[in-house]
Design an enzyme around this catalytic site. Structure first.
Site, PDB file in Angstrom:
ATOM      1  N   GLU A  60       0.803  -1.229   0.000  1.00 41.77           N
ATOM      2  CA  GLU A  60       0.000   0.000   0.000  1.00 41.77           C
ATOM      3  C   GLU A  60       0.835   1.276   0.000  1.00 41.77           C
ATOM      4  O   GLU A  60       0.571   2.172  -0.816  1.00 41.77           O
ATOM      5  CB  GLU A  60      -0.997  -0.007   1.169  1.00 41.77           C
ATOM      6  CG  GLU A  60      -2.136  -1.008   1.018  1.00 41.77           C
ATOM      7  CD  GLU A  60      -1.785  -2.397   1.553  1.00 41.77           C
ATOM      8  OE1 GLU A  60      -0.632  -2.582   1.993  1.00 41.77           O
ATOM      9  OE2 GLU A  60      -2.652  -3.275   1.520  1.00 41.77           O
ATOM     10  N   HIS A 129     -11.054  -4.263   9.833  1.00 39.02           N
ATOM     11  CA  HIS A 129     -11.687  -4.125   8.511  1.00 39.02           C
ATOM     12  C   HIS A 129     -13.039  -3.419   8.618  1.00 39.02           C
ATOM     13  O   HIS A 129     -13.926  -3.662   7.809  1.00 39.02           O
ATOM     14  CB  HIS A 129     -11.889  -5.498   7.852  1.00 39.02           C
ATOM     15  CG  HIS A 129     -10.650  -6.070   7.247  1.00 39.02           C
ATOM     16  ND1 HIS A 129      -9.639  -6.603   8.000  1.00 39.02           N
ATOM     17  CD2 HIS A 129     -10.244  -6.186   5.955  1.00 39.02           C
ATOM     18  CE1 HIS A 129      -8.667  -7.039   7.205  1.00 39.02           C
ATOM     19  NE2 HIS A 129      -9.011  -6.776   5.957  1.00 39.02           N
TER      20      HIS A 129
END
Lengths: 331, 312
Positions: A60, A129
């Site tokens: 990322e 998440h």
């Protein structure tokens, strides 16, 4: 008008912008053949090829940093960050690099990139998440933040984001990808910084972001039964924020609740509530109330997770109390 | 190349004086001693080629074609600086010559450089991007993420590691396991170790690699063995606890890139001592004039404080 899902709306926005402008490209994890785990980008690679729909390694900071560099030198990248929670991984590239280049260069460098990611709990995905981190991003000068609340909003805001010359972070709600809404066939853009009034009312203003717009609308229906008319407003973008439109509503209704799915402390709701208190104090009949997610990591168990986010019932209950003149302490 | 190396040294000597005389705000990090690296590499690039720079970025900025006045104005926070006084020493950028800017986060520009190379490939442009960073930055994870992607996608980027032996106040050998070039080779990236005090060697290799990168043979990795004459930053005066005066003396007297190249130019009959002295004097005058200009130049007006947060 035809109805399409939020997922299809985002896909159409990207497809149209990629056809219009050859400098627009997409990169992120599993964006090509897989079309992302949420299938939002399905089919794009078939039309535009792997040179413009680029599958990255699970890196990322690396690919967000590369988007910054590509944007600084003439391309318009749309980065797909699979979960909003991964923003923590890319904070340096987003906040130190993307957000500051234009300012630090005295206006010479621009970073026209879009980071599309998501927010939202109640998918039973547990604490890593499920976060709604829009306040974290909105705190950094130089970043714009869009929070689409329907398929229509998602398409119009995405197209505007791609054409914007600044880094824009778009948070889509994970629970809304399959929600359908009327979306015109013809092209439209939704300008940043213009709030949308979804429902007129005289008694209280409910300001909701993202999926909390639906929560506010449902609360308004509940309140209607008690004879309370709620005005429902979606700011659409929290940076820039259409403060004028929010103030106008609050001056009319004299009461407001701000609802956002980020944690309540130090959050989006606190910022908006504070501005309304500062700038519309003498028009208010009650302190502006804020309702966010509980200040806990999002739990896994459905029985616990559902308790953490604002619900229409809770919003309506607080609105009734405010309209009855009762003082409420924010959680 | 000689002129550019002397321009960097002269710029740094003046910047150091500005700082020591308290005329310059903030922090600054001197490039003196490393001139052959910036010049050897940047002379192999065109204005269309991009570079990203480090917190020790004045040398790259000069080598890529920046002029003294706008640079000194930037160091002093003046409105006519390259960044209108909003970047300062650690963020100086000069987009007109392809310099995407110094970066005060160690290793922070590696994504930007690699993204610039991705853009070149995507849009079919043939420019090359050079990513300057120090040996200290090789401890940052970002480098390995982007080298992986650059190698997978054959991007036209050259990673230029300026190994000056020290990671801030710590010897590089104490922070870097194994060899630095081996790290790039692990991704299948062709890596070279070069004498960073030899401007001709740096330039010849860079020319070759830039040409190959333009043809899609990149990325490449360079480890340039060099030395910083000053401390980590200008305030780092008493540094005997981490490096010796005799070591500094040895590099300055026996391995200085400017003295070395000057000797070559004279012995080869390319320039005479008189010509070189004249050039040095001219550069010194230019720098003095630019400093005087920058000292008198106005600060940005207050209304610029919230300009440039967002682009139109």
């Amino acid at each position: 008008m035809r109805e399409i899902t939020l997922s299809q709306a985002v896909n159409e926005a990207l497809r149209e912008e990629m056809r219009r402008d050859p400098t627009v490209f997409v990169l992120g994890e599993d964006v090509a053949e897989a079309g992302t785990p949420f299938k939002v980008l399905s089919g794009l690679v078939e039309e535009f090829g792997t040179a413009r729909v680029i599958d990255t390694p699970i890196s990322e900071p690396g690919f967000v940093g590369m988007a910054v560099g590509a944007a600084m030198t003439g391309a318009r990248p749309v980065v797909d960050l699979m979960f909003g929670d991964f923003i923590y991984l890319v904070m340096d590239q987003l906040c130190n690099q993307a957000a500051k280049q234009h300012y630090m260069s005295g206006g010479k460098l621009t970073v026209p990139m879009v980071l599309r990611t998501n927010l939202g709990a109640t998918r039973r995905s547990a604490a890593q998440h499920s976060q709604s981190l829009q306040a974290l991003v909105a705190h950094i000068p130089g970043l714009k933040v869009a929070l689409p609340s329907s398929a229509y909003e998602a398409k119009g805001l995405m197209k505007t984001a791609i054409r914007d010359n600044n880094p824009v972070v778009i948070f889509e709600d994970k629970l809304m990808y399959q929600d359908k809404a009327p979306v015109p066939e013809e092209e439209y853009l939704i300008p940043f910084g213009q709030a949308n009034v979804l429902r007129q009312g005289a008694d209280i203003t409910l300001i909701g972001t993202s999926s909390m717009v639906q929560v506010a609308l449902k609360a308004a229906v509940l309140l209607e039964k008690d004879g309370i008319e709620a005005e429902v407003i979606d700011p659409r973008t929290i940076v820039p924020l259409d403060e004028a439109r929010l103030l106008e509503s609050v001056r009319k209704t004299s009461r407001a609740i701000v609802i956002d799915e980020g944690h309540q402390s130090y959050g989006v709701t606190a910022e908006i509530a504070s501005r309304l208190n500062e700038k519309a104090f003498y028009h208010l009949d009650a302190p502006v109330l804020r309702m966010g997610a509980m200040d806990v990591p999002v739990p896994f168990s459905p029985a616990l997770e559902d308790l953490t986010v604002p619900t229409p019932e809770a919003v309506a209950a607080n609105a009734r109390k405010l309209c009855a003149g009762e003082l409420i302490h924010a959680a | 190349m000689y002129r550019q190396m002397v321009r960097i040294r002269t710029f740094e000597d003046n910047a150091n004086q500005l700082y020591l005389s308290a005329k310059m705000p903030g922090l600054t990090h001197m490039y003196s001693g490393e001139e052959a690296v910036a010049v050897g590499i940047c002379e192999a690039l065109t204005d269309a080629d991009r570079i990203t720079s480090t917190h020790r970025g004045h040398g790259h900025c000069v080598a890529k074609g920046a002029e003294f006045k706008a640079m000194f104005c930037e160091l002093l926070g003046k409105a006519e600086g390259y960044c209108r006084g909003k970047g300062g020493s650690m963020h100086i950028a000069d987009q007109s010559h392809g310099n995407l800017g110094a970066n005060a986060i160690v290793g922070g520009s590696m994504g930007i450089a690699t993204g610039s190379a991705l853009r070149a490939k995507l849009l079919g442009q043939d420019d090359v991007t050079v990513c300057f960073f120090g040996d200290g930055a090789t401890a940052q994870g970002l480098m390995y993420e982007v080298m992986n992607m650059a190698a997978l996608w054959k991007l036209p980027v050259i990673y230029a590691c300026e190994n000056n032996g020290y990671s801030e106040y710590t010897r590089t050998e104490e922070i870097a396991a194994g060899s630095i070039t081996a790290r790039a080779e692990a991704f299948g990236i062709e890596a070279h170790q070069v004498d960073g005090q030899d401007v001709l060697a740096v330039n010849a290799l860079t020319q070759e690699l830039v040409a190959r990168a333009r043809k899609g043979e990149g990325p490449f990795f360079l480890e340039l063995m060099t030395y910083r004459y000053h401390g980590h930053h200008v305030g780092d005066i008493n540094r005997e606890y981490y490096r010796s005066k005799s070591e500094e003396k040895d590099w300055k007297e026996n391995r200085d890139p400017i003295i070395r190249f000057r000797g070559f130019l004279v012995s080869e009959g390319i320039a005479t001592e008189d010509e070189i002295e004249a050039m040095n004097a001219e550069i010194a005058r230019d720098a003095a004039e630019a400093v005087a200009y920058a000292e008198k130049a106005p600060y940005p007006p207050a209304h610029e404080v919230d300009m440039h947060v967002f682009a139109d």
